[in-house]
Design a protein around this motif. Structure first.
Motif, short mmCIF file in Angstrom:
data_model
loop_
_atom_site.label_atom_id
_atom_site.label_comp_id
_atom_site.label_asym_id
_atom_site.label_seq_id
_atom_site.Cartn_x
_atom_site.Cartn_y
_atom_site.Cartn_z
N LEU A 69 23.41 12.58 -51.86
CA LEU A 69 23.27 11.55 -50.84
C LEU A 69 24.29 11.85 -49.74
O LEU A 69 25.45 12.11 -50.04
CB LEU A 69 23.60 10.20 -51.49
N LEU A 70 23.82 11.86 -48.49
CA LEU A 70 24.76 12.06 -47.38
C LEU A 70 25.37 10.72 -47.03
O LEU A 70 24.65 9.78 -46.70
CB LEU A 70 24.02 12.60 -46.16
N ASP A 71 26.68 10.63 -47.06
CA ASP A 71 27.34 9.34 -46.88
C ASP A 71 26.90 8.60 -45.64
O ASP A 71 26.62 7.43 -45.66
CB ASP A 71 28.85 9.51 -46.83
N LYS A 72 26.84 9.29 -44.49
CA LYS A 72 26.66 8.53 -43.27
C LYS A 72 25.24 7.99 -43.11
O LYS A 72 24.94 7.30 -42.17
CB LYS A 72 27.08 9.36 -42.06
N ARG A 133 33.06 16.89 -43.43
CA ARG A 133 34.47 17.15 -43.17
C ARG A 133 34.62 17.81 -41.81
O ARG A 133 33.65 18.31 -41.24
CB ARG A 133 35.04 18.08 -44.26
N SER A 134 35.86 17.86 -41.33
CA SER A 134 36.04 18.29 -39.94
C SER A 134 35.79 19.78 -39.71
O SER A 134 35.78 20.23 -38.59
CB SER A 134 37.43 17.91 -39.44
N GLY A 135 35.60 20.56 -40.75
CA GLY A 135 35.20 21.95 -40.52
C GLY A 135 33.69 22.07 -40.42
O GLY A 135 33.14 23.14 -40.55
N ASN A 136 33.03 20.90 -40.21
CA ASN A 136 31.57 20.89 -40.09
C ASN A 136 30.88 21.35 -41.38
O ASN A 136 29.91 22.10 -41.35
CB ASN A 136 31.14 21.79 -38.91
N PHE A 137 31.44 20.92 -42.51
CA PHE A 137 30.82 21.25 -43.79
C PHE A 137 30.74 19.97 -44.63
O PHE A 137 31.26 18.93 -44.24
CB PHE A 137 31.61 22.33 -44.53
N LEU A 138 30.04 20.06 -45.76
CA LEU A 138 29.91 18.91 -46.64
C LEU A 138 30.85 19.06 -47.83
O LEU A 138 31.05 20.16 -48.34
CB LEU A 138 28.47 18.78 -47.14
N TYR A 168 30.27 22.68 -49.30
CA TYR A 168 28.95 23.28 -49.06
C TYR A 168 28.64 23.29 -47.58
O TYR A 168 29.11 22.42 -46.84
CB TYR A 168 27.85 22.44 -49.75
N GLU A 169 27.81 24.24 -47.17
CA GLU A 169 27.25 24.18 -45.83
C GLU A 169 26.21 23.05 -45.81
O GLU A 169 25.64 22.70 -46.84
CB GLU A 169 26.57 25.51 -45.47
N LYS A 170 25.92 22.51 -44.62
CA LYS A 170 24.86 21.49 -44.54
C LYS A 170 23.54 22.18 -44.79
O LYS A 170 23.19 23.12 -44.07
CB LYS A 170 24.84 20.87 -43.15
N GLU A 360 40.64 22.49 -39.06
CA GLU A 360 39.23 22.13 -38.84
C GLU A 360 38.27 23.28 -39.10
O GLU A 360 37.33 23.52 -38.35
CB GLU A 360 39.04 21.59 -37.41
N LEU A 361 38.54 23.99 -40.18
CA LEU A 361 37.72 25.14 -40.54
C LEU A 361 37.59 25.18 -42.06
O LEU A 361 38.56 24.91 -42.77
CB LEU A 361 38.43 26.41 -40.04
N LYS A 362 36.38 25.50 -42.54
CA LYS A 362 36.20 25.72 -43.98
C LYS A 362 36.51 27.18 -44.26
O LYS A 362 35.83 28.07 -43.74
CB LYS A 362 34.75 25.38 -44.37
N VAL A 363 37.58 27.43 -45.01
CA VAL A 363 38.01 28.81 -45.28
C VAL A 363 38.37 28.96 -46.75
O VAL A 363 38.62 27.98 -47.45
CB VAL A 363 39.27 29.20 -44.47
N HIS A 364 38.42 30.21 -47.19
CA HIS A 364 38.87 30.48 -48.56
C HIS A 364 40.39 30.60 -48.62
O HIS A 364 41.03 31.08 -47.68
CB HIS A 364 38.27 31.80 -49.06
#
Length: 415
Positions: A69-72, A133-138, A168-170, A360-364
């Motif tokens: 479920l997407l929160d928003k 999240r602010s890195g544009n990911f879920l 996760y990516e969207k 603001e980035l999804k990184v490893h």
């Protein structure tokens, strides 16, 4: 047997009815079902009313079915629970702190729903809540039961989501009909399943970062602010470039220390450091960076040994990429001193990769971050060190001989 199968299908059907009556869009993320669906994906995509009349997917043996479920996309849960109870469902709601607010002193501690479980007869629906999240990911949170909760409500240990937080990516979604049920699924189930297998997410240590800044107040000078801005845009550009090539990388050295110790770029570090396993090396890396406007500054070593690349970012901020070599019981990367041809080696304990959010980035980052940072910076890693010599300061540096003179033209290239 027919009866048992139909219980699952019946519960899923009732659940889908429940949430559609409240206009809540959910999508199927159950790995067992997506695995089966993936085998028939072409057939499922092409037949709007679904393949066969028999119950093939939702009737596979399992204790629960998992949806996302997407929160928003929804807000009113009270009415949902009331309807669910009328339909015979028992439900459980798992809440926890919202990590997106943890960085803000005044807001930390607010709780948000992370997981819902709806149970009917012998089958349960696990509804995982994903947040943007602010890195544009879920992101989804962990499933932690509070003291008073019924630990036998469902076999929690068997649930596929919630042992760790995940990133996760969207996904793009596809409406399909399977087993006579209309349901949204990720458009590319195999890439979703692949993502799922290494989706573990590590939250930045906000509390420790706050304690760090109380001991060592943050540098708020114009220079520091400017450097952080440039480092952030350089990291975003590097991530874009490497992600487009499909090359896995992680935050290394000072950049990793900054994430782990203070949830930010270290303002006096002067560069951005990334690690890449040598097995993921691609010859297109250099041309791709040059095309992105980052010229090669130097190239030391070679693919077989101690490779490192340095690219020139804007002004004097550089991007250093270190390649890591795996041995049986450790991992290492190399260093080269240009003027003497001397080689150095930096040893790390073996590690795996986790997702994190940084500038603001999804990184490893290495999942075993503490061991990684301690290997590199020693037990005193919490104390800032402004003067750093890459040949002698690192805790894990070793001499590694000298490059033969006849190889210098190849292994020491400065531009």
């Amino acid at each position: 047997m027919v009866f048992l199968s139909s219980v699952k299908q019946h519960v899923v059907r009732k659940f889908l009815g429940l949430i559609s009556s409240h206009n809540i869009p959910v999508y199927l993320i159950d790995p067992l079902i997506l695995g089966l669906v993936n085998k028939d994906i072409e057939q499922i995509r092409s037949s709007p009313d679904g393949p066969s009349p028999e119950c093939k997917y939702f009737c596979a043996p399992r204790d629960f079915t998992t949806f996302a479920l997407l929160d928003k996309t929804w807000k009113h849960e009270v009415g949902l629970f009331r309807t669910a109870e009328k339909m015979g469902f028992q439900w459980l709601k798992i809440i926890n702190k919202d990590p997106r607010l943890d960085g803000m002193d005044d807001l930390s501690g607010m709780e948000i729903p992370l997981h819902y479980i709806f149970k009917l007869a012998s089958h349960a629906i696990h509804l995982v809540v994903f947040y943007e999240r602010s890195g544009n990911f879920l992101w989804h949170g962990p499933l932690r039961l509070k003291q008073h909760m019924d630990r036998k409500f469902v076999p929690f240990r068997k649930l596929h989501f919630g042992r760790y937080p995940g990133a996760y990516e969207k996904p793009e979604l596809l409406l399909v009909s399977i087993d006579d049920l209309k349901v949204q699924i990720p458009k590319n189930p195999s890439s979703f399943l692949e993502e799922m297998s290494h989706s573990r997410f590590l939250e930045c240590r906000y509390r420790e970062a706050r304690a760090f800044f109380q001991l060592y107040p943050d540098d708020a000078s114009l220079d520091a602010v400017e450097f952080r801005k440039k480092a952030k845009s350089l990291l975003h550009l590097a991530a874009l470039t490497l992600n487009n090539l499909g090359v896995k990388f992680w935050l290394s050295s000072g950049t990793c220390l900054g994430w782990y110790r203070q949830c930010n770029v270290i303002p006096y570090s002067k560069d951005v450091d990334l690690g890449i396993f040598i097995r993921d090396y691609k010859a297109d890396i250099i041309p791709a960076f040059q095309k992105a406007g980052l010229p090669l500054k130097h190239k030391f070593g070679k693919v077989e040994d101690s490779l490192e690349l340095s690219f020139q970012g804007e002004d004097d901020v550089k991007l250093d990429i270190f390649f890591f070599y795996e041995e049986d019981d450790h991992i290492w990367n190399g260093g080269t001193q240009a003027k003497s041809g001397k080689k150095f080696k930096y040893l790390f304990p073996k590690f795996t990769l986790c997702w994190a959010e940084f500038v603001e980035l999804k990184v490893h980052v290495p999942c075993e971050t503490l061991q990684y940072v301690e290997a590199n910076y020693g037990p005193e890693w919490k104390v800032p060190v402004k003067t750093w010599d890459w040949k002698s300061s690192p805790f894990n540096v070793q001499d590694n001989g000298v490059w033969p003179i006849d190889e210098w033209d190849n292994v020491i290239q400065i531009y």
